[in-house]
Design an enzyme around this catalytic site. Structure first.
Site, PDB file in Angstrom:
ATOM      1  CG  ASN A   1       9.430 -29.289  28.721  1.00  0.00           C
ATOM      2  OD1 ASN A   1       9.521 -28.097  28.449  1.00  0.00           O
ATOM      3  ND2 ASN A   1       8.380 -29.784  29.363  1.00  0.00           N
TER       4      ASN A   1
ATOM      5  CG  ASP B   1       2.007 -25.156  29.064  1.00  0.00           C
ATOM      6  OD1 ASP B   1       2.353 -26.049  28.252  1.00  0.00           O
ATOM      7  OD2 ASP B   1       1.465 -25.412  30.160  1.00  0.00           O
TER       8      ASP B   1
HETATM    9  C1  IPE Z   1       6.455 -25.404  30.981  1.00  0.00           C
HETATM   10  O1  IPE Z   1       5.463 -26.140  30.344  1.00  0.00           O
HETATM   11  C2  IPE Z   1       7.698 -25.382  30.161  1.00  0.00           C
HETATM   12  C3  IPE Z   1       7.599 -24.690  28.897  1.00  0.00           C
HETATM   13  C4  IPE Z   1       6.544 -24.053  28.440  1.00  0.00           C
HETATM   14  C5  IPE Z   1       8.775 -24.697  28.105  1.00  0.00           C
HETATM   15  P1  IPE Z   1       5.167 -27.669  30.737  1.00  0.00           P
HETATM   16  O2  IPE Z   1       4.030 -28.113  29.920  1.00  0.00           O
HETATM   17  O3  IPE Z   1       6.406 -28.444  30.685  1.00  0.00           O
HETATM   18  O4  IPE Z   1       4.740 -27.500  32.263  1.00  0.00           O
HETATM   19  P2  IPE Z   1       4.050 -28.516  33.264  1.00  0.00           P
HETATM   20  O5  IPE Z   1       4.719 -29.844  33.080  1.00  0.00           O
HETATM   21  O6  IPE Z   1       2.617 -28.578  32.890  1.00  0.00           O
HETATM   22  O7  IPE Z   1       4.246 -27.905  34.600  1.00  0.00           O
HETATM   23  C1  IPE Z   2       4.597 -26.078  25.605  1.00  0.00           C
HETATM   24  O1  IPE Z   2       3.556 -26.829  25.119  1.00  0.00           O
HETATM   25  C2  IPE Z   2       5.853 -26.252  24.793  1.00  0.00           C
HETATM   26  C3  IPE Z   2       6.812 -27.173  25.418  1.00  0.00           C
HETATM   27  C4  IPE Z   2       6.826 -27.494  26.669  1.00  0.00           C
HETATM   28  C5  IPE Z   2       7.826 -27.733  24.545  1.00  0.00           C
HETATM   29  P1  IPE Z   2       3.236 -28.280  25.674  1.00  0.00           P
HETATM   30  O2  IPE Z   2       3.908 -29.279  24.813  1.00  0.00           O
HETATM   31  O3  IPE Z   2       3.535 -28.393  27.127  1.00  0.00           O
HETATM   32  O4  IPE Z   2       1.670 -28.306  25.448  1.00  0.00           O
HETATM   33  P2  IPE Z   2       0.567 -28.956  26.360  1.00  0.00           P
HETATM   34  O5  IPE Z   2       0.773 -28.466  27.760  1.00  0.00           O
HETATM   35  O6  IPE Z   2       0.757 -30.439  26.245  1.00  0.00           O
HETATM   36  O7  IPE Z   2      -0.723 -28.492  25.777  1.00  0.00           O
HETATM   37 MG    MG Z   3       2.430 -28.066  28.818  1.00  0.00          MG
END
Ligand code: IPE
Ligand code: IPE
Ligand code: MG
Length: 228
Positions: free
Chosen positions: A63, A15
């Site tokens: 996601n 993340d």
């Molecule tokens: C968790 O990250 C899922 C992945 C890293 C694939 P998110 O960015 O989706 O998590 P939340 O929404 O902050 O819980």
């Molecule tokens: C994690 O990075 C990767 C995916 C969930 C695809 P994020 O896209 O959630 O990155 P942040 O949380 O917005 O920084």
């Molecule tokens: Mg994230």
């Protein structure tokens, strides 16, 4: 004290890609690209360190509700990187497995996944599980429904074997980068006794050195599994 305890299976919630890009005034897609490159470097390092199983959370079921433009960017990266990297995995003897609900993914991505899995199926050095379109509750529910179809009660071992992670031992160490302290629907059943490690480091900055720091922390944990 003998040799440092090494986890057999490391799982990572990758993340922080979006925030990494934002900090640099770049589009989110640039963060995802940086994350993709980091993921490839890191997974090599993990197997080189002698860890046999690695699970990487790349895309959750939740996601999939992100804007279509963001999802299209992620799928484009996947199409660009996946074929080349499955060949590398094959050369290195790593089996690729993708866990998640494939019916939620575009058809050409599903095809690439199937090709990558069959290309690497003979590997003997380790297993890389990529969680795409994955949700822990969905994983459990699919297994429950499989058990219902079986028409009788199942044992704990049988149930574990019905999950998408069948044949892969539970993660010993579960890492989450990017500051949040939650599981976000990742490996809910399998992480029952995992050691959890949370770091503020955003995923594109999660270097081999940062991983070694997590492994070092793991080696100092005392795993009791409820016993004295
Ligand atoms: C968790 O990250 C899922 C992945 C890293 C694939 P998110 O960015 O989706 O998590 P939340 O929404 O902050 O819980
Ligand atoms: C994690 O990075 C990767 C995916 C969930 C695809 P994020 O896209 O959630 O990155 P942040 O949380 O917005 O920084
Ligand atoms: Mg994230």
């Amino acid at each position: 004290m003998g040799e440092k305890a090494l986890p057999r299976h490391v799982a990572i919630i990758m993340d922080g890609n979006g925030r990494w890009a934002k900090k640099r005034l770049l589009p989110r897609a640039a963060g995802h690209r940086a994350g993709m490159n980091r993921m490839i470097g890191l997974s090599e390092h993990i197997f080189d360190r002698g860890i046999r199983y690695c699970t990487l959370f790349a895309l959750s079921t939740e996601n999939l509700s992100r804007p279509q433009s963001e999802l299209e960017g992620l799928y484009a990266l996947f199409r660009e990187y996946f074929p080349r990297n499955t060949h590398t995995l094959r050369e290195k003897g790593i089996v690729l497995r993708v866990i998640g609900d494939r019916t939620l993914l575009p058809a050409d991505i599903v095809k690439l996944i199937a090709e990558g899995e069959s290309l690497t199926a003979g590997g003997t050095r380790g297993v890389l599980q990529l969680a795409i379109g994955y949700g822990g509750r969905q994983d459990i529910l699919a297994a429950v429904n499989a058990a219902v179809r079986r028409g009788r009660e199942v044992t704990m071992e049988e149930f574990s074997a019905m999950l998408w992670t069948a044949d892969v031992p539970d993660p010993d160490l579960l890492i989450r980068t990017g500051k949040e302290v939650r599981l976000s629907n990742f490996l809910l059943w399998q992480a029952a006794y995992s050691e959890l490690y949370f770091t503020d480091v955003l995923f594109p900055d999660f270097t081999e050195k940062e991983l070694d720091r997590a492994l070092e922390a793991y080696s100092r944990r005392e795993r009791r599994f409820g016993k004295l």
